[in-house]
Design a protein around this motif. Structure first.
Motif, PDB file in Angstrom:
ATOM      1  N   PHE A   1       0.794  -1.381  -0.113  1.00 36.37           N
ATOM      2  CA  PHE A   1       0.038  -0.071  -0.106  1.00 36.37           C
ATOM      3  C   PHE A   1       0.538   1.213   0.098  1.00 36.37           C
ATOM      4  O   PHE A   1       0.899   1.952  -0.924  1.00 36.37           O
ATOM      5  N   ARG A   2       2.016   1.367   0.901  1.00 38.53           N
ATOM      6  CA  ARG A   2       2.162   2.394   0.749  1.00 38.53           C
ATOM      7  C   ARG A   2       3.271   2.710  -0.332  1.00 38.53           C
ATOM      8  O   ARG A   2       3.832   3.829  -0.502  1.00 38.53           O
ATOM      9  N   TYR A   3       3.976   1.622  -0.926  1.00 37.73           N
ATOM     10  CA  TYR A   3       4.603   1.881  -1.849  1.00 37.73           C
ATOM     11  C   TYR A   3       3.954   2.095  -2.990  1.00 37.73           C
ATOM     12  O   TYR A   3       4.579   3.588  -3.900  1.00 37.73           O
ATOM     13  N   GLU A   4       2.858   1.816  -3.477  1.00 36.37           N
ATOM     14  CA  GLU A   4       1.592   2.202  -4.052  1.00 36.37           C
ATOM     15  C   GLU A   4       1.376   4.100  -4.142  1.00 36.37           C
ATOM     16  O   GLU A   4       1.011   4.706  -4.871  1.00 36.37           O
ATOM     17  N   GLN A   5       0.947   4.444  -3.281  1.00 31.25           N
ATOM     18  CA  GLN A   5       0.876   5.602  -2.924  1.00 31.25           C
ATOM     19  C   GLN A   5       2.269   6.453  -3.206  1.00 31.25           C
ATOM     20  O   GLN A   5       1.786   7.555  -3.669  1.00 31.25           O
ATOM     21  N   ASP A   6       3.170   6.030  -2.681  1.00 34.45           N
ATOM     22  CA  ASP A   6       4.195   6.970  -2.930  1.00 34.45           C
ATOM     23  C   ASP A   6       4.764   6.826  -4.561  1.00 34.45           C
ATOM     24  O   ASP A   6       5.514   7.483  -4.842  1.00 34.45           O
ATOM     25  N   ASN A   7       4.524   5.338  -5.184  1.00 38.18           N
ATOM     26  CA  ASN A   7       4.962   5.041  -6.553  1.00 38.18           C
ATOM     27  C   ASN A   7       3.386   5.285  -7.538  1.00 38.18           C
ATOM     28  O   ASN A   7       3.889   3.482  -7.996  1.00 38.18           O
ATOM     29  N   PRO A   8       2.970   6.134  -7.565  1.00 37.03           N
ATOM     30  CA  PRO A   8       1.417   6.082  -8.869  1.00 37.03           C
ATOM     31  C   PRO A   8       2.190   4.837  -9.868  1.00 37.03           C
ATOM     32  O   PRO A   8       3.207   5.836 -10.051  1.00 37.03           O
ATOM     33  N   GLN A   9       1.950   4.450 -10.517  1.00 38.90           N
ATOM     34  CA  GLN A   9       1.319   3.400 -11.991  1.00 38.90           C
ATOM     35  C   GLN A   9       1.178   4.869 -12.719  1.00 38.90           C
ATOM     36  O   GLN A   9       0.400   5.481 -13.193  1.00 38.90           O
ATOM     37  N   PRO A  10       1.763   4.243 -14.261  1.00 35.44           N
ATOM     38  CA  PRO A  10       2.378   5.705 -14.940  1.00 35.44           C
ATOM     39  C   PRO A  10       1.069   5.186 -15.803  1.00 35.44           C
ATOM     40  O   PRO A  10       0.685   3.533 -15.985  1.00 35.44           O
ATOM     41  N   PRO A  11       0.509   5.992 -17.112  1.00 37.73           N
ATOM     42  CA  PRO A  11      -0.863   5.351 -17.313  1.00 37.73           C
ATOM     43  C   PRO A  11       0.246   4.002 -18.519  1.00 37.73           C
ATOM     44  O   PRO A  11       0.815   3.473 -19.124  1.00 37.73           O
ATOM     45  N   SER A  12      -1.751   3.247 -18.937  1.00 34.85           N
ATOM     46  CA  SER A  12      -1.444   2.015 -19.649  1.00 34.85           C
ATOM     47  C   SER A  12      -2.180   1.915 -20.751  1.00 34.85           C
ATOM     48  O   SER A  12      -3.254   2.368 -20.290  1.00 34.85           O
ATOM     49  N   LYS A  13      -1.837   1.655 -21.311  1.00 37.26           N
ATOM     50  CA  LYS A  13      -3.254   0.638 -22.107  1.00 37.26           C
ATOM     51  C   LYS A  13      -4.101  -0.214 -21.860  1.00 37.26           C
ATOM     52  O   LYS A  13      -5.620   0.228 -21.419  1.00 37.26           O
ATOM     53  N   THR A  14      -4.207  -0.858 -20.490  1.00 31.01           N
ATOM     54  CA  THR A  14      -4.846  -1.619 -19.950  1.00 31.01           C
ATOM     55  C   THR A  14      -5.977  -0.366 -19.588  1.00 31.01           C
ATOM     56  O   THR A  14      -7.630  -0.896 -19.020  1.00 31.01           O
ATOM     57  N   PHE A  15      -5.219   0.716 -18.080  1.00 25.80           N
ATOM     58  CA  PHE A  15      -6.714   0.805 -18.039  1.00 25.80           C
ATOM     59  C   PHE A  15      -6.899   2.638 -18.679  1.00 25.80           C
ATOM     60  O   PHE A  15      -7.772   2.804 -18.907  1.00 25.80           O
ATOM     61  N   ASP A  16      -6.436   2.390 -19.972  1.00 24.72           N
ATOM     62  CA  ASP A  16      -7.314   3.623 -21.011  1.00 24.72           C
ATOM     63  C   ASP A  16      -8.590   3.189 -21.144  1.00 24.72           C
ATOM     64  O   ASP A  16      -9.146   4.225 -21.320  1.00 24.72           O
ATOM     65  N   TYR A  17      -8.426   1.992 -21.558  1.00 26.42           N
ATOM     66  CA  TYR A  17     -10.060   1.293 -22.162  1.00 26.42           C
ATOM     67  C   TYR A  17     -10.580   1.923 -21.086  1.00 26.42           C
ATOM     68  O   TYR A  17     -12.053   2.720 -21.717  1.00 26.42           O
ATOM     69  N   GLY A  18     -11.110   2.059 -19.237  1.00 29.31           N
ATOM     70  CA  GLY A  18     -12.035   1.708 -18.219  1.00 29.31           C
ATOM     71  C   GLY A  18     -11.893   3.222 -18.347  1.00 29.31           C
ATOM     72  O   GLY A  18     -13.165   3.670 -18.709  1.00 29.31           O
ATOM     73  N   ASN A  19     -10.723   3.975 -18.246  1.00 26.97           N
ATOM     74  CA  ASN A  19     -10.901   4.967 -17.807  1.00 26.97           C
ATOM     75  C   ASN A  19     -11.699   6.031 -19.331  1.00 26.97           C
ATOM     76  O   ASN A  19     -12.013   6.944 -19.047  1.00 26.97           O
ATOM     77  N   ALA A  20     -11.504   5.658 -20.272  1.00 27.66           N
ATOM     78  CA  ALA A  20     -11.593   6.250 -21.779  1.00 27.66           C
ATOM     79  C   ALA A  20     -13.486   5.972 -21.500  1.00 27.66           C
ATOM     80  O   ALA A  20     -14.423   7.104 -22.124  1.00 27.66           O
TER      81      ALA A  20
END
Length: 287
Positions: free
Chosen positions: A46-65
């Protein structure tokens, strides 16, 4: 932190807070964060992901779009007019779009999310739940947890603006398979029962709804004909989610007070058994 992010530190409901400023509040706990604190994850992840947000990716692009098209709020969608994205010109356009927070899409991907939004508008129940005349997207709220005193936060996909009677909070998801059988597994895998309990408690804490508040999932498949399934989560499953949320909140409070975000096993080994199915199978043969 921006001025808007600083404003987000105020308790209560915020109607125009950006997604970036909402996530800038690292001193509060969200539903997704709470789920990351519990097994099979752990506070260190949890702490690592809070401090190091994931960069944009095609996996998330479809859902966000799809969220943008369906809910009407979110990052700009930009069509990159190149058949292939491995050329220098295409890469430059993609990088430019991402640099300003936009989502780059190919034309067929834009057509897909347009079709998904159209299918939502044709679905009687989903369209009624997401009617722009009676609600607004991306509403953020912050409140204090009574037992621990920690800050909790929520970002509703959609919040009804006319709240006569019972408050129903729709939450939009995309999935490869939105059938009942598939979604039972998805509820467990992604902790949607925990999310439902969190959102319902949030609405009550923010003075938006009563004890009968309920979150419904609007789940849509990402392939034609873009079928939609509106799903409620049964009471016992939501109560289990409520209990898991409480365990996560207590863990977060302890980690915040001690500054220690532990991993799996630090001082003592974890003794593990075989999975139940394997133990039942093998004990009759080998014991």
């Amino acid at each position: 932190m921006t001025a808007a992010a600083a404003e987000a530190l105020a308790l209560g409901l915020h109607e125009d807070l950006s997604n970036e400023d909402y996530h800038a509040d690292k001193m509060s706990l969200s539903s997704s964060g709470a789920r990351k604190l519990l097994p099979p994850s752990c506070p260190a992840k949890f702490r690592y992901e809070q401090d190091n947000p994931q960069p944009p990716s095609k996996t998330f692009d479809y859902g966000n779009a799809a969220h943008k098209k369906v809910l009407g709020n979110g990052p700009d969608l930009v069509v990159i007019e190149h058949d292939a994205w491995n050329t220098s010109d295409a890469k430059a356009e993609v990088a430019e779009a991402r640099s300003r927070g936009a989502i780059p899409l190919k034309q067929h991907e834009m057509d897909m999310v347009d079709a998904m939004a159209g299918a939502i508008r044709k679905h009687p129940l989903a369209a009624a739940l997401l009617d722009p005349a009676y609600g607004a997207p991306e509403q953020s709220g912050f409140w204090i947890d009574g037992p621990t005193g920690i800050r909790r936060r929520v970002r509703f996909d959609w919040l009804p603006s006319i709240q006569s009677g019972r408050l129903i909070i729709p939450d939009y998801k995309t999935a490869a398979d939105a059938s009942d059988r598939a979604m039972e597994k998805e509820i467990e895998k992604y902790g949607y029962n925990c999310q439902a309990a969190w959102y319902e408690e949030a609405a009550q804490a923010l003075g938006l709804g009563g004890d009968d508040t309920e979150m419904l999932l609007i789940v849509q498949e990402k392939k034609p004909p873009y079928l939609v399934n509106v799903i409620g989560i049964e009471f016992l499953s939501r109560e289990i989610g409520r209990g898991k949320n409480r365990a996560a909140i207590e863990t977060f409070a302890n980690c915040m007070s001690t500054g220690r975000w532990h991993g799996y096993a630090d001082a003592e080994p974890n003794y593990l058994a075989l999975p139940g199915y394997a133990e039942n199978r093998d004990k009759e043969i080998y014991l």
